[in-house]
Design a protein around this motif. Structure first.
Motif, mmCIF file in Angstrom:
data_model
loop_
_atom_site.group_PDB
_atom_site.id
_atom_site.type_symbol
_atom_site.label_atom_id
_atom_site.label_comp_id
_atom_site.label_asym_id
_atom_site.label_seq_id
_atom_site.Cartn_x
_atom_site.Cartn_y
_atom_site.Cartn_z
ATOM 1 N N ALA A 88 41.570 36.101 36.156
ATOM 2 C CA ALA A 88 41.672 37.158 35.144
ATOM 3 C C ALA A 88 42.359 38.403 35.698
ATOM 4 N N LEU A 89 42.179 38.654 37.006
ATOM 5 C CA LEU A 89 42.762 39.840 37.617
ATOM 6 C C LEU A 89 44.255 39.680 37.902
ATOM 7 N N PHE A 90 44.605 38.552 38.524
ATOM 8 C CA PHE A 90 45.967 38.395 39.049
ATOM 9 C C PHE A 90 46.726 37.208 38.468
ATOM 10 N N ALA B 219 36.407 45.328 23.480
ATOM 11 C CA ALA B 219 35.986 46.716 23.684
ATOM 12 C C ALA B 219 37.094 47.581 24.271
ATOM 13 N N ALA B 220 37.890 47.021 25.195
ATOM 14 C CA ALA B 220 38.864 47.854 25.923
ATOM 15 C C ALA B 220 40.243 47.220 26.073
ATOM 16 N N GLY B 221 40.537 46.190 25.310
ATOM 17 C CA GLY B 221 41.860 45.599 25.335
ATOM 18 C C GLY B 221 42.189 44.923 26.654
ATOM 19 N N LEU C 233 39.971 43.386 29.879
ATOM 20 C CA LEU C 233 40.042 42.026 30.421
ATOM 21 C C LEU C 233 40.172 42.057 31.938
ATOM 22 N N ARG C 234 40.934 43.015 32.464
ATOM 23 C CA ARG C 234 41.069 43.159 33.917
ATOM 24 C C ARG C 234 39.737 43.616 34.531
ATOM 25 N N LEU C 235 39.069 44.515 33.825
ATOM 26 C CA LEU C 235 37.759 44.956 34.317
ATOM 27 C C LEU C 235 36.779 43.790 34.359
ATOM 28 N N LEU D 150 33.487 39.888 37.204
ATOM 29 C CA LEU D 150 33.163 38.478 37.437
ATOM 30 C C LEU D 150 33.415 38.095 38.889
ATOM 31 N N TRP D 151 34.507 38.609 39.451
ATOM 32 C CA TRP D 151 34.805 38.322 40.864
ATOM 33 C C TRP D 151 33.725 38.902 41.770
#
Length: 428
Positions: free
Chosen positions: A143-145, A296-298, A302-304, A309-310
């Motif tokens: 989800a992050l990278f 909630a934050a677009g 999703l990055r948050l 999760l990580w």
């Protein structure tokens, strides 16, 4: 600054044949000296180790599913579960401290061989759930990278191995769970604020719920103090030498702190989800928590979510590996002597299984079924040990704690049997 002295035993030097109550003459007790700052670091580390062991990928999904189902009434579930969690953990941590023995060794003293049964189930469940924790870390990296999930899982495993490769592995573990735990709470709090949940309605239904769900309460309790989780911090304090009646105040406060940290995270996440659901969004059943952060934050949300999760994956891997190996060590004294390498091996095996074959659904479901039986088994043996002088000496365990713990045992035993009956037939 002042010195605080704690007693710890070097029972690994003497083998594991005699699991009786330790004493100075027979077990070569050593004194550990901590400054007030070092003591606080160990206590907070133990609390966060337990809390972040609970806050894994399953914790996030579980909270999302129940919130969407029960809406604001899930606040009552959280409140009741906090009370039951404290009842279970207070009993376990206090008896570990006064007996100066690990949970499985206490069980062996209550009934010969019981500790090996407890250790088997906890290690089995810890291994299965650790594979899921590694998978969660991989999904977080994805989800992050945008990396492949298996690559993310391997990176997560490498970071966890690096923690235990450190010369001061205990200190490193204490710090990583504190920092990442705090980060998860802060990031989720941001999502809670932007989701604008109905705070008043949640407050009302905390004490006057519209819908009651006993299954949800028992599930949340099992997810917070079930299996290896409740022993994570207790065994950490035992390793640090913070034991005995003279340290019960520290042990008691730290055990409650661990529950509070985990509960703060669950409450904040619940409110974030509640705000999204009340706004009319339907959560994605394949990944409900990710959809909460996105709605909630677009894209930022999703990055948050990926970061949360990580972090949840890393801290849960650390907690599961550390605690499972403390139980595994009861099978042979060489495991205790080489605990660091066994812990690293545990992480390598978990990561390898996920990287090679993906998430083992059957193993995870079976482990979940067994996990429902672990808490009543372990807590039940602890409650019996609490009143045996050969284990706790002249310590007098409060009757109200015994009654409190017995209620938790009965509820969790019901849940465990229910899970076994309903889950296993579906796998055949």
């Amino acid at each position: 600054m002042f010195d605080v002295r704690f007693i710890t035993s070097s029972n690994h030097k003497h083998g594991f044949k005699d699991r009786g109550r330790l004493n100075v003459a027979e077990n070569d007790l050593q004194t550990k000296t901590y400054t007030s700052k070092q003591r606080l670091s160990v206590l907070m580390g133990a609390a966060f180790l337990m809390a972040t062991s609970a806050i894994g990928p399953g914790f996030l999904t579980q909270t999302a599913v129940f919130t969407e189902e029960l809406l604001a009434s899930f606040a009552f579930v959280i409140l009741v579960s906090i009370i039951l969690d404290i009842g279970a953990q207070l009993n376990i941590w206090r008896i570990i401290a006064v007996a100066r023995m690990k949970g499985q060794d206490i069980a062996n003293q209550v009934f010969p061989g019981l500790g090996y049964v407890v250790a088997f189930f906890i290690v089995l469940g810890g291994l299965a759930f650790n594979i899921g924790n590694v998978a969660g870390g991989g999904l977080g990296v994805n989800a992050l990278f945008g990396f492949d999930t298996r690559i993310g899982a391997v990176l997560t495993g490498i970071i966890c191995i690096g923690i235990f490769m450190s010369k001061e592995a205990g200190v490193a573990m204490d710090k990583i769970v504190r920092y990442l735990g705090a980060m998860m709470i802060l990031l989720t709090a941001y999502v809670m604020v932007v989701s604008n949940p109905p705070y008043a309605q949640a407050a009302i239904e905390t004490v006057a719920p519209i819908e009651l769900d006993l299954y949800a309460i028992i599930t949340v309790v099992g997810g917070t103090v079930g299996g290896y989780i409740t022993f994570a911090g207790g065994h950490r304090l035992l390793d640090a030498g913070i034991t005995g009646k003279e340290n019960l105040r520290y042990v008691t406060n730290t055990s409650i702190m661990g529950i509070i940290v985990a509960s703060i995270m669950r409450a904040i996440l619940f409110l974030a989800i509640l705000g999204v659901v009340y706004a009319g969004f339907n959560l994605n059943p394949d990944n409900p928590t990710a959809s909460v952060f996105y709605f909630a934050a677009g894209d930022v949300g999703l990055r948050l979510f990926g970061l949360v999760l990580w972090a949840a994956g890393i801290t849960s891997v650390v907690g599961a590996a550390y605690t499972s190996v403390t139980f595994l060590s009861t099978f042979h004294h060489s495991i205790e002597r080489n605990r660091r390498y066994w812990t690293i091996g545990f992480i390598i095996f978990s990561t390898g299984v996920f990287a090679l074959i993906g998430e083992p659904v059957l193993l995870l479901v079976l482990a979940g079924a067994f996990n429902g039986l672990i808490l009543p088994l372990t807590l039940g043996s602890i409650l019996l040990a609490a009143h045996k002088t050969k284990i706790v000496g002249d310590y007098k365990h409060p009757i109200w704690l015994t009654i409190f713990g017995a209620i938790v045992v009965l509820l969790m035993a019901y849940f465990g049997v229910y899970t076994l009956i309903t889950s296993i037939p579906d796998l055949i």
